[in-house]
Each structure stands twice: as structure tokens, then as C-alpha cells.
Scaffold this motif. Structure first.
Motif, PDB file in Angstrom:
ATOM      1  N   THR A 522       0.839  -1.197   0.000  1.00 29.14           N
ATOM      2  CA  THR A 522       0.000   0.000   0.000  1.00 29.14           C
ATOM      3  C   THR A 522       0.872   1.245   0.000  1.00 29.14           C
ATOM      4  N   ILE A 523       0.540   2.194  -0.862  1.00 30.99           N
ATOM      5  CA  ILE A 523       1.260   3.464  -0.961  1.00 30.99           C
ATOM      6  C   ILE A 523       0.270   4.595  -0.727  1.00 30.99           C
ATOM      7  N   GLU A 524       0.633   5.534   0.146  1.00 29.51           N
ATOM      8  CA  GLU A 524      -0.189   6.712   0.404  1.00 29.51           C
ATOM      9  C   GLU A 524       0.524   7.931  -0.170  1.00 29.51           C
ATOM     10  N   SER A 525      -0.171   8.668  -1.052  1.00 29.74           N
ATOM     11  CA  SER A 525       0.429   9.849  -1.675  1.00 29.74           C
ATOM     12  C   SER A 525      -0.662  10.733  -2.259  1.00 29.74           C
ATOM     13  N   PRO A 526      -0.504  12.076  -2.190  1.00 33.28           N
ATOM     14  CA  PRO A 526      -1.444  12.967  -2.878  1.00 33.28           C
ATOM     15  C   PRO A 526      -1.454  12.724  -4.387  1.00 33.28           C
ATOM     16  N   ASN A 527      -0.402  12.078  -4.901  1.00 32.13           N
ATOM     17  CA  ASN A 527      -0.284  11.795  -6.327  1.00 32.13           C
ATOM     18  C   ASN A 527      -0.557  10.326  -6.657  1.00 32.13           C
ATOM     19  N   ALA A 528      -1.373   9.674  -5.830  1.00 28.34           N
ATOM     20  CA  ALA A 528      -1.707   8.269  -6.089  1.00 28.34           C
ATOM     21  C   ALA A 528      -2.381   8.118  -7.449  1.00 28.34           C
ATOM     22  N   GLY A 529      -3.193   9.096  -7.826  1.00 26.58           N
ATOM     23  CA  GLY A 529      -3.844   9.043  -9.136  1.00 26.58           C
ATOM     24  C   GLY A 529      -2.845   9.070 -10.275  1.00 26.58           C
ATOM     25  N   TYR A 530      -1.766   9.833 -10.120  1.00 31.93           N
ATOM     26  CA  TYR A 530      -0.723   9.899 -11.137  1.00 31.93           C
ATOM     27  C   TYR A 530       0.008   8.567 -11.243  1.00 31.93           C
ATOM     28  N   ILE A 531       0.267   7.931 -10.114  1.00 31.07           N
ATOM     29  CA  ILE A 531       0.909   6.610 -10.127  1.00 31.07           C
ATOM     30  C   ILE A 531       0.021   5.624 -10.892  1.00 31.07           C
ATOM     31  N   ALA A 532      -1.283   5.699 -10.662  1.00 31.11           N
ATOM     32  CA  ALA A 532      -2.213   4.795 -11.355  1.00 31.11           C
ATOM     33  C   ALA A 532      -2.221   5.062 -12.855  1.00 31.11           C
ATOM     34  N   LEU A 533      -2.173   6.346 -13.250  1.00 28.18           N
ATOM     35  CA  LEU A 533      -2.111   6.676 -14.675  1.00 28.18           C
ATOM     36  C   LEU A 533      -0.836   6.127 -15.302  1.00 28.18           C
ATOM     37  N   CYS A 534       0.287   6.241 -14.593  1.00 27.68           N
ATOM     38  CA  CYS A 534       1.557   5.695 -15.098  1.00 27.68           C
ATOM     39  C   CYS A 534       1.462   4.180 -15.271  1.00 27.68           C
ATOM     40  N   ALA A 535       0.873   3.508 -14.287  1.00 22.18           N
ATOM     41  CA  ALA A 535       0.736   2.050 -14.363  1.00 22.18           C
ATOM     42  C   ALA A 535      -0.121   1.647 -15.553  1.00 22.18           C
ATOM     43  N   ALA A 536      -1.210   2.384 -15.786  1.00 19.13           N
ATOM     44  CA  ALA A 536      -2.093   2.077 -16.919  1.00 19.13           C
ATOM     45  C   ALA A 536      -1.381   2.338 -18.243  1.00 19.13           C
ATOM     46  N   ARG A 537      -0.628   3.422 -18.300  1.00 11.44           N
ATOM     47  CA  ARG A 537       0.099   3.752 -19.530  1.00 11.44           C
ATOM     48  C   ARG A 537       1.143   2.676 -19.843  1.00 11.44           C
ATOM     49  N   ILE A 538       1.865   2.239 -18.837  1.00 13.43           N
ATOM     50  CA  ILE A 538       2.892   1.217 -19.041  1.00 13.43           C
ATOM     51  C   ILE A 538       2.253  -0.096 -19.491  1.00 13.43           C
ATOM     52  N   LYS A 539       1.104  -0.416 -18.923  1.00 15.18           N
ATOM     53  CA  LYS A 539       0.409  -1.634 -19.348  1.00 15.18           C
ATOM     54  C   LYS A 539       0.064  -1.556 -20.829  1.00 15.18           C
ATOM     55  N   GLU A 540      -0.395  -0.394 -21.280  1.00 17.74           N
ATOM     56  CA  GLU A 540      -0.700  -0.210 -22.692  1.00 17.74           C
ATOM     57  C   GLU A 540       0.548  -0.362 -23.551  1.00 17.74           C
ATOM     58  N   GLU A 541       1.628   0.322 -23.155  1.00 20.69           N
ATOM     59  CA  GLU A 541       2.852   0.285 -23.956  1.00 20.69           C
ATOM     60  C   GLU A 541       3.429  -1.123 -24.030  1.00 20.69           C
ATOM     61  N   ARG A 542       3.400  -1.841 -22.918  1.00 22.32           N
ATOM     62  CA  ARG A 542       3.923  -3.210 -22.919  1.00 22.32           C
ATOM     63  C   ARG A 542       3.064  -4.111 -23.806  1.00 22.32           C
ATOM     64  N   ALA A 543       1.751  -3.919 -23.764  1.00 22.19           N
ATOM     65  CA  ALA A 543       0.866  -4.715 -24.612  1.00 22.19           C
ATOM     66  C   ALA A 543       1.102  -4.415 -26.075  1.00 22.19           C
ATOM     67  N   TRP A 544       1.288  -3.130 -26.403  1.00 22.46           N
ATOM     68  CA  TRP A 544       1.542  -2.750 -27.795  1.00 22.46           C
ATOM     69  C   TRP A 544       2.837  -3.387 -28.296  1.00 22.46           C
ATOM     70  N   SER A 545       3.873  -3.316 -27.457  1.00 26.82           N
ATOM     71  CA  SER A 545       5.165  -3.871 -27.865  1.00 26.82           C
ATOM     72  C   SER A 545       5.067  -5.376 -28.075  1.00 26.82           C
ATOM     73  N   GLU A 546       4.373  -6.061 -27.165  1.00 29.43           N
ATOM     74  CA  GLU A 546       4.236  -7.510 -27.283  1.00 29.43           C
ATOM     75  C   GLU A 546       3.465  -7.885 -28.545  1.00 29.43           C
ATOM     76  N   GLN A 547       2.389  -7.152 -28.840  1.00 31.91           N
ATOM     77  CA  GLN A 547       1.598  -7.460 -30.021  1.00 31.91           C
ATOM     78  C   GLN A 547       2.366  -7.139 -31.291  1.00 31.91           C
ATOM     79  N   LEU A 548       3.153  -6.062 -31.231  1.00 24.84           N
ATOM     80  CA  LEU A 548       3.948  -5.702 -32.397  1.00 24.84           C
ATOM     81  C   LEU A 548       4.988  -6.783 -32.688  1.00 24.84           C
ATOM     82  N   LEU A 549       5.667  -7.250 -31.646  1.00 22.85           N
ATOM     83  CA  LEU A 549       6.687  -8.280 -31.830  1.00 22.85           C
ATOM     84  C   LEU A 549       6.063  -9.590 -32.315  1.00 22.85           C
ATOM     85  N   ALA A 550       4.826  -9.836 -31.898  1.00 20.84           N
ATOM     86  CA  ALA A 550       4.149 -11.065 -32.309  1.00 20.84           C
ATOM     87  C   ALA A 550       3.481 -10.926 -33.670  1.00 20.84           C
TER      88      ALA A 550
END
Length: 560
Positions: A522-550
Motif C-alpha cells: 500500500t502506498i499513500e500519496s497525494p499523487n496516487a492518481g498519477y501513479i495509477a495513470l503511469c501504471a495504466a500507460r505502461i500496461k498499454e505500452e507493454r501490450a503494444w510492444s508484445e503485439q507488435l513483436l508477435a
């Protein structure tokens, strides 16, 4: 032809023995024999079948075959221009052994070819697919008959993302088609509606026939401009020069991709409304060109709830670029931040939907990303356009304007110490590259810095390593790391994280520990929403890269 392929240093001869198993790769490409020449690695080739998937550890992978390789020869057969079924048969006929000559392409070239291919694909209804995410949608909505002493003609109204851009005669569409075909001979253009429709000449077209022409012209430019290379071509820029909107022409279509409208009144237009006499403005009416200003001494403030503006009100917003210049945007208050982001990148001269930049504000002392669904009526006027990408390999853009902004942002981060401690000599070398506008060399060197393309959220607390620990949260493409103040960072690789969530100021994630047990942090931060946006963005980028390579197709992948 042999000289062409041999001249390309990326051509390679491979010998693969599948033994008792399979080769472990798939082939994709046209089902037809022959076709229009296409440019690959800067050289022209007939249509080539290509490798869409290579299974890791397979005989093909061990033999050097990779996804996106273009096939030149198979077991002594010239595969250039060959149909898919023929190439597959040649592979099968070789038994357990395969001699294959392929042309390797880098990621950028593979993405360009993939985009052009998808622009030509058709869905089950036979209609062209919509432009890839990140592209603008250009359409024709409405037309008008212009009457002059020398005769009459029809102009068609062109819209970009639902906003009026210009009006053009059929002859101007035809001229655009001619110029683009000469510039991009390998692109398979859709048919431009002819001078005649249903046996009628243009001067005798009735309302229904003109509506038919409008629909076909709209389909044509939507398909052509879905290819970014064509959208940015000189002929396209000239065709899409903005012009003053006639008073009787709607400013918007109501929504992007709206159905075609009924014709306007046949009365004579106001003076200057015809394309031949209109004086085009230098920029679209909704945005202003970047204007150099002195940087403000105060940082942008965080977005906060404001009195809800009227639904039809307009808000004026200022966006600061990494080079400290600003742009001003006037948009309806109901506009969401994602749409504003697209307009800002265009206004900054970055082309349509530049995917490596996003809109940010300062929140709790940290510059953080604005969620795409945030209504702009709730934003303060001071916004920041900045880098929004974790995948370093995808940052290698061929756009001087984008490179200049990336360099400016990186130089500021270096000077502020955000990329770690760099000695004076290293900083001086980076500064020299920036001043000499050697942007590619600058960025190539910057990407070697470990903390480049990462986000650090300071002053957080966590129950790891112990309850109430003061930590910095470091987010990268590979992991989310927790660094106790004055201590070493502990990385949690995304491949081990089973789930994550955010509520208010709390961000939690569950990961698989070394003993295969599941643990929650658990992480407590006024910027918890930003951390979540970063996590979602990375998930997208990793999925794109995997699909591109495949070799697969990512539906919402702006790299495609």
C-alpha cells in the motif's frame, strides 16, 4: 533486382532445420500475385510476404528469423510479388529444411508498413477502417453551388476532427490525388470519384448525385489521410490550408465523423468565400500558433473544481511547452482533456495526435498527467505539454519539432538533477549538442541514462519495507520501485504484479513473491492518481510492444 536486395545491408540468408518439430513462425501478406511497388528501407520492392509471428525458442527463432522480416526468397524461389498461398507452399515443399532470404526492418519502418497495410484493410461490411488511433479524421460535410458571371461550380466543405477547415472544388481533390500518387507510388490509393457519376457530367448533377459525390470524396480523403506520411505531405498541407469560414457554413459537424449534411443554400456566397478568392488564415480558428514568451516565475497550479461553466461556454487555456514557449487554445468547456491534448500537439507544430506528448499540471508540488476524461472547464489556464512515454525505443521519432521539445525537457531535467547527478563535463557536452541542434545525438545519449523515461513520486508513505516508511516511488517500463529515504530502491517488476488499484490518495498493488505467495503493498500519496495513470500507460505500452513483436494487431495502438 538482385543488385537492389544485395545493396540493402539488412538482407540476410538463413538456413533453418526444424527437426522433428515445427518451424515456429507464421507468414502474413497479400493473397494476390504481384501488385504495386512499395518502399521498404528506402528501396522499392514488389509486395512482400512477411513474418508475423516467431515463437520464442523455436527453430525459426534460433535460426535468426524475426517478426516483421520481409521474405525475398524461399528455397531458391523468388518470393517478391508472390501470393501468400504460393510462399506457404514453397516452405512446406522443403520438408524439414528451409533456406529463406529475408529483409529485416527496424521498428519504425515496420510500424510505417503496418500502418499503410491497415489503412487498406476492409471490414466485413466492405467499408474502409477508421484511421488509427492518434490520427485526425478528415471528412467532407456539406457542399454549395457557387454562381458567377462566367458560370457555376460546386465547393465541398472539408472538416478536421469535426471542425471546419476549408472548402475545395472537385478539381482540387483531383489535383491532390494526382500529386500524392506521384509522390507515393507504392501506396494503394482508393478510387477517386470520377468526373462523371451515373453517366452525368458534373454540370448536370442533381442534389442526390452531388450528395453521392460528397460521400465518395469524404471516404477518399478519410482513407488517404489515415496514413500519416500522406497527411503530412506538402500537397496535403497545401490542400488543407485553413480559410475563413463562410457565414452560412457550420463551424462544426456536431461530432467527429458525423454523417454527411444536406447541401447549403444555392444563393451566392459572401465575397471571399470561394476557395479561389478566399484569403486563408495561417492557423485553424480554434488554435493559435506558438508564440515565444518569457517563462513565468510561478509554476502552473493544480486543477481544482470550479463553478460549472455553461454547456456552450468557451474557455481559454494557456499551454507551456518544454522550450518555455506558450500556445493558447479556445475550446468549449465541455471538451475533455484528451481532445485538448490532441489540439495542443497540433498547435505546437507536432502534427496530428503526436503520441509521445501529454498534458500535465502541477499537483502537490509534482508535475503530473491530466486524466483524459477531465473536463477542461475544471482546469486552470496554466497547463504543461510534456513527454508521456516510458518505452525509450519508441521515442526515436523523425520529427525535428518533437525532437527539439524532447531535448528541451531533458536538458531542464538534467540541470535540475532529476536524472541523477551528472558531472559538469557531461552537462556541458549535452548543452553543446542542444545548442548545435544535434538532437538525435543528444537523445541517443540521454536514453542511456538509467533514470531517463522514468517518473519519480517523492514524499510518499508505504507499509513496505515497514509500516509508515517514507519512500520515493519510481515508475519505469520494467518495474515500480520503492526507495526508502536514504536507502536502496526495491524494484517490483510488472511481470510479477497481479493487480493494482487506486482510491483517493491510496495506491495498492499485489505481487507474486519469490516463494510464490501473493503479497500486497500500500502506498499513500497525494499523487496516487498519477501513479495509477503511469501504471495504466505502461500496461498499454507493454501490450503494444508484445503485439507488435508477435505481428498481431493492437486495436488501440497508436504505434500501428
Amino acid at each position: 533486382a538482385d543488385e537492389v536486395e544485395d545493396a540493402d545491408p539488412n538482407a540476410k540468408d538463413l538456413f533453418i532445420d526444424k527437426g522433428n518439430g515445427g518451424f515456429g513462425f507464421n507468414i502474413k501478406g497479400t493473397t494476390q500475385q504481384g501488385g504495386t511497388m512499395q518502399a521498404i528501407n528506402g528501396r522499392l520492392y514488389p509486395p512482400l510476404q512477411y513474418v508475423s509471428v516467431v515463437d520464442p525458442g523455436s527453430a525459426a527463432y534460433k535460426g535468426g528469423l524475426r517478426a516483421n522480416d520481409r521474405i525475398l526468397e524461399v528455397n531458391g524461389h523468388d518470393a517478391r510479388g508472390a501470393a501468400h498461398s504460393v510462399v506457404v507452399e514453397w516452405v512446406i515443399s522443403g520438408g524439414s529444411k528451409l533456406n529463406i532470404k529475408v529483409l529485416s526492418v527496424n521498428d519504425i519502418e515496420a510500424l510505417r508498413l503496418k500502418r499503410l497495410e491497415e489503412a487498406l484493410e476492409e471490414d466485413e461490411s466492405g467499408k474502409k477502417l477508421k484511421p488509427p488511433v492518434g490520427s485526425v479524421i478528415v471528412s467532407v460535410n456539406g457542399f454549395k453551388e457557387v454562381r458567377e458571371l462566367t458560370g457555376s461550380y460546386t465547393i465541398f466543405h472539408v472538416y478536421i476532427d469535426g471542425e471546419y477547415r476549408c472548402s475545395r472544388r472537385y478539381s482540387q481533390f483531383a489535383d491532390l490525388h494526382k500529386k500524392l500518387k506521384a509522390r507515393f507510388p507504392w501506396f494503394q490509393f482508393p478510387a477517386l470519384p470520377g468526373k462523371k457519376l451515373n453517366g452525368l457530367r458534373h454540370t448536370t448533377l442533381g442534389e442526390s448525385e452531388t450528395l453521392e459525390r460528397q460521400e465518395k470524396l469524404s471516404t477518399y480523403i478519410a482513407t488517404v489521410f489515415a496514413a500519416d506520411d500522406l497527411f503530412k505531405a506538402d500537397a496535403s498541407v497545401e490542400f488543407l490550408k485553413p480559410m475563413d469560414r463562410p457565414a452560412d457554413v457550420p463551424e462544426t459537424t456536431g461530432k467527429t465523423g458525423a454523417k454527411i449534411s444536406r447541401p447549403a443554400s444555392t444563393s451566392s456566397p459572401p465575397a471571399g468565400s470561394a476557395p479561389s478568392s478566399a484569403a486563408p488564415s495561417s492557423t485553424p480558428s480554434t488554435v493559435a500558433s506558438p508564440v515565444p514568451v518569457q517563462p513565468k516565475s510561478t509554476a502552473p497550479t493544480a486543477p481544482k473544481a470550479a463553478a460549472k461553466p455553461a454547456a456552450d461556454s468557451t474557455v481559454k487555456l494557456t499551454v507551456t511547452l518544454p522550450d518555455k514557449k506558450t500556445i493558447e487554445l479556445s475550446v468549449p468547456a465541455s471538451t475533455q482533456a484528451g481532445e485538448l491534448e490532441k489540439r495542443a500537439t497540433i498547435a505546437a507544430g507536432l502534427g496530428p495526435g503526436a503520441p509521445i506528448f501529454g498534458l500535465f499540471v502541477t499537483n502537490a508540488g509534482l508535475v503530473s498527467k491530466i486524466p483524459a476524461t477531465t473536463p477542461v472547464g475544471n482546469l486552470k489556464s496554466a497547463l504543461i505539454l510534456g513527454r508521456w512515454l516510458f518505452t525509450k525505443a519508441q521515442e526515436n521519432v523523425d520529427d525535428p519539432a518533437a525532437e527539439a521539445l524532447l531535448v528541451a525537457q531533458a536538458m531542464d531535467a538534467m540541470s535540475a538533477g532529476s536524472l541523477g547527478e551528472l558531472d559538469a563535463e557531461t552537462l556541458a557536452r549535452f548543452s553543446t549538442l542542444k545548442d548545435e541542434q544535434q538532437y538525435k545525438k543528444f537523445l541517443k545519449a540521454a536514453r542511456k541514462i538509467e533514470s531517463y523515461a522514468t517518473v519519480t513520486v517523492p514524499n510518499a508513505t508505504s507499509d513496505f519495507p515497514s509500516e509508515g516508511s517514507k519512500i520515493n516511488v519510481i515508475v519505469s517500463l520494467e518495474s515500480i520501485s520503492l526507495q526508502p529515504v536514504g536507502g536502496e530502491a526495491t524494484p517490483f517488476e510488472w511481470t510479477t504484479i497481479k493487480k493494482h488499484s487506486q482510491s483517493g490518495k491510496t495506491f495498492t498493488f499485489t505481487y507474486t513473491a519469490d516463494d510464490d505467495s501473493e503479497e500486497t503493498v500500500t502506498i499513500e500519496s497525494p499523487n496516487a492518481g498519477y501513479i495509477a495513470l503511469c501504471a495504466a500507460r505502461i500496461k498499454e505500452e507493454r501490450a503494444w510492444s508484445e503485439q507488435l513483436l508477435a505481428g498481431g494487431k493492437a486495436a488501440d495502438n497508436w504505434f500501428s
